[in-house]
Design a protein around this motif. Structure first.
Motif, PDB file in Angstrom:
ATOM      1  N   ALA A   1       0.830  -1.205   0.000  1.00  0.00           N
ATOM      2  CA  ALA A   1       0.000   0.000   0.000  1.00  0.00           C
ATOM      3  C   ALA A   1       0.866   1.257   0.000  1.00  0.00           C
ATOM      4  O   ALA A   1       0.542   2.242  -0.670  1.00  0.00           O
ATOM      5  CB  ALA A   1      -0.943  -0.006   1.198  1.00  0.00           C
ATOM      6  N   LYS A   2       1.987   1.240   0.729  1.00  0.00           N
ATOM      7  CA  LYS A   2       2.884   2.408   0.744  1.00  0.00           C
ATOM      8  C   LYS A   2       3.487   2.650  -0.635  1.00  0.00           C
ATOM      9  O   LYS A   2       3.588   3.801  -1.079  1.00  0.00           O
ATOM     10  CB  LYS A   2       4.013   2.192   1.756  1.00  0.00           C
ATOM     11  CG  LYS A   2       3.600   2.356   3.188  1.00  0.00           C
ATOM     12  CD  LYS A   2       4.814   2.158   4.076  1.00  0.00           C
ATOM     13  CE  LYS A   2       4.487   2.228   5.542  1.00  0.00           C
ATOM     14  NZ  LYS A   2       5.692   1.993   6.366  1.00  0.00           N
ATOM     15  N   ILE A   3       3.883   1.578  -1.304  1.00  0.00           N
ATOM     16  CA  ILE A   3       4.458   1.720  -2.649  1.00  0.00           C
ATOM     17  C   ILE A   3       3.424   2.296  -3.604  1.00  0.00           C
ATOM     18  O   ILE A   3       3.714   3.210  -4.398  1.00  0.00           O
ATOM     19  CB  ILE A   3       4.988   0.366  -3.146  1.00  0.00           C
ATOM     20  CG1 ILE A   3       6.222  -0.036  -2.343  1.00  0.00           C
ATOM     21  CG2 ILE A   3       5.308   0.415  -4.638  1.00  0.00           C
ATOM     22  CD1 ILE A   3       6.665  -1.470  -2.569  1.00  0.00           C
TER      23      ILE A   3
ATOM     24  N   VAL B   1       0.877   6.897  -6.666  1.00  0.00           N
ATOM     25  CA  VAL B   1      -0.257   7.813  -6.855  1.00  0.00           C
ATOM     26  C   VAL B   1       0.220   9.257  -6.715  1.00  0.00           C
ATOM     27  O   VAL B   1      -0.157  10.121  -7.509  1.00  0.00           O
ATOM     28  CB  VAL B   1      -1.393   7.495  -5.857  1.00  0.00           C
ATOM     29  CG1 VAL B   1      -2.425   8.597  -5.835  1.00  0.00           C
ATOM     30  CG2 VAL B   1      -2.047   6.173  -6.206  1.00  0.00           C
ATOM     31  N   LYS B   2       1.052   9.535  -5.728  1.00  0.00           N
ATOM     32  CA  LYS B   2       1.582  10.897  -5.552  1.00  0.00           C
ATOM     33  C   LYS B   2       2.341  11.348  -6.794  1.00  0.00           C
ATOM     34  O   LYS B   2       2.151  12.472  -7.272  1.00  0.00           O
ATOM     35  CB  LYS B   2       2.536  10.942  -4.354  1.00  0.00           C
ATOM     36  CG  LYS B   2       1.881  10.988  -3.018  1.00  0.00           C
ATOM     37  CD  LYS B   2       2.976  11.101  -1.968  1.00  0.00           C
ATOM     38  CE  LYS B   2       2.463  11.030  -0.569  1.00  0.00           C
ATOM     39  NZ  LYS B   2       3.559  11.114   0.420  1.00  0.00           N
ATOM     40  N   MET B   3       3.207  10.470  -7.298  1.00  0.00           N
ATOM     41  CA  MET B   3       3.991  10.843  -8.485  1.00  0.00           C
ATOM     42  C   MET B   3       3.089  11.019  -9.696  1.00  0.00           C
ATOM     43  O   MET B   3       3.303  11.926 -10.507  1.00  0.00           O
ATOM     44  CB  MET B   3       5.059   9.779  -8.766  1.00  0.00           C
ATOM     45  CG  MET B   3       6.191   9.793  -7.766  1.00  0.00           C
ATOM     46  SD  MET B   3       6.980  11.402  -7.568  1.00  0.00           S
ATOM     47  CE  MET B   3       7.603  11.692  -9.195  1.00  0.00           C
ATOM     48  N   CYS B   4       2.071  10.193  -9.829  1.00  0.00           N
ATOM     49  CA  CYS B   4       1.144  10.321 -10.949  1.00  0.00           C
ATOM     50  C   CYS B   4       0.411  11.662 -10.873  1.00  0.00           C
ATOM     51  O   CYS B   4       0.248  12.348 -11.884  1.00  0.00           O
ATOM     52  CB  CYS B   4       0.167   9.154 -10.949  1.00  0.00           C
ATOM     53  SG  CYS B   4      -0.947   9.137 -12.364  1.00  0.00           S
TER      54      CYS B   4
ATOM     55  N   LEU C   1      -4.715   3.547 -11.053  1.00  0.00           N
ATOM     56  CA  LEU C   1      -3.746   3.466  -9.964  1.00  0.00           C
ATOM     57  C   LEU C   1      -4.392   3.781  -8.621  1.00  0.00           C
ATOM     58  O   LEU C   1      -4.110   3.126  -7.618  1.00  0.00           O
ATOM     59  CB  LEU C   1      -2.593   4.433 -10.243  1.00  0.00           C
ATOM     60  CG  LEU C   1      -1.348   4.300  -9.400  1.00  0.00           C
ATOM     61  CD1 LEU C   1      -0.772   2.901  -9.511  1.00  0.00           C
ATOM     62  CD2 LEU C   1      -0.326   5.321  -9.826  1.00  0.00           C
ATOM     63  N   VAL C   2      -5.292   4.752  -8.605  1.00  0.00           N
ATOM     64  CA  VAL C   2      -5.993   5.094  -7.361  1.00  0.00           C
ATOM     65  C   VAL C   2      -6.891   3.953  -6.922  1.00  0.00           C
ATOM     66  O   VAL C   2      -6.953   3.624  -5.731  1.00  0.00           O
ATOM     67  CB  VAL C   2      -6.801   6.405  -7.533  1.00  0.00           C
ATOM     68  CG1 VAL C   2      -7.714   6.646  -6.352  1.00  0.00           C
ATOM     69  CG2 VAL C   2      -5.852   7.571  -7.720  1.00  0.00           C
ATOM     70  N   HIS C   3      -7.575   3.306  -7.861  1.00  0.00           N
ATOM     71  CA  HIS C   3      -8.428   2.166  -7.508  1.00  0.00           C
ATOM     72  C   HIS C   3      -7.599   1.009  -6.963  1.00  0.00           C
ATOM     73  O   HIS C   3      -8.012   0.349  -6.009  1.00  0.00           O
ATOM     74  CB  HIS C   3      -9.257   1.708  -8.704  1.00  0.00           C
ATOM     75  CG  HIS C   3     -10.374   2.645  -9.035  1.00  0.00           C
ATOM     76  ND1 HIS C   3     -11.365   2.971  -8.136  1.00  0.00           N
ATOM     77  CD2 HIS C   3     -10.651   3.335 -10.164  1.00  0.00           C
ATOM     78  CE1 HIS C   3     -12.203   3.817  -8.694  1.00  0.00           C
ATOM     79  NE2 HIS C   3     -11.795   4.059  -9.932  1.00  0.00           N
ATOM     80  N   ARG C   4      -6.418   0.771  -7.559  1.00  0.00           N
ATOM     81  CA  ARG C   4      -5.538  -0.272  -7.028  1.00  0.00           C
ATOM     82  C   ARG C   4      -5.073   0.078  -5.625  1.00  0.00           C
ATOM     83  O   ARG C   4      -4.995  -0.798  -4.751  1.00  0.00           O
ATOM     84  CB  ARG C   4      -4.326  -0.457  -7.949  1.00  0.00           C
ATOM     85  CG  ARG C   4      -4.652  -1.233  -9.184  1.00  0.00           C
ATOM     86  CD  ARG C   4      -3.488  -1.440 -10.124  1.00  0.00           C
ATOM     87  NE  ARG C   4      -2.222  -1.665  -9.486  1.00  0.00           N
ATOM     88  CZ  ARG C   4      -1.051  -1.327 -10.007  1.00  0.00           C
ATOM     89  NH1 ARG C   4      -1.009  -0.729 -11.189  1.00  0.00           N
ATOM     90  NH2 ARG C   4       0.060  -1.570  -9.376  1.00  0.00           N
TER      91      ARG C   4
END
Length: 105
Positions: free
Chosen positions: A48-50, A55-58, A73-76
């Motif tokens: 989850a941290k990875i 998500v932050k970088m996206c 990516l957010v849904h994952r």
């Protein structure tokens, strides 16, 4: 440090001789089961941290288009955070369980 692509992390599964009905029958198996559960919990937390960092970088890269470009990516990430973490075992599954899709009809 660069990880080789052919390398996969192998770890033991739950102990075969663990009896959930009588966990104190074999104290070694009970401790191995506890270590297995803690290890699996930490693996879920780190995944989850990875995903959170991705998500932050996206969001930073995509800017105003992040709603469309980062949706998968957010849904994952949200699926990875369901039921993950310490103290989630005693809460009702409706609060942290798998996402339930409601049918329209």
């Amino acid at each position: 440090m660069v990880r080789k692509k052919s390398y996969t992390l192998q770890h033991d599964g739950p102990p075969e001789n663990f009896d959930p009905e009588n966990p104190y029958k074999d104290p070694v198996a009970m401790l191995e089961m506890r270590e297995y559960l803690v290890r699996e919990k930490w693996i879920g937390i780190e995944k989850a941290k990875i995903l959170r960092e991705r998500v932050k970088m996206c969001y930073r890269i995509e800017g105003v288009n992040h709603l469309q470009k980062c949706r998968d990516l957010v849904h994952r990430y949200l699926d990875a955070t369901r039921g993950v973490g310490w103290g989630k075992d005693t809460r009702p599954p409706a609060l942290h369980g798998p996402k339930v899709e409601e049918s329209a009809g």
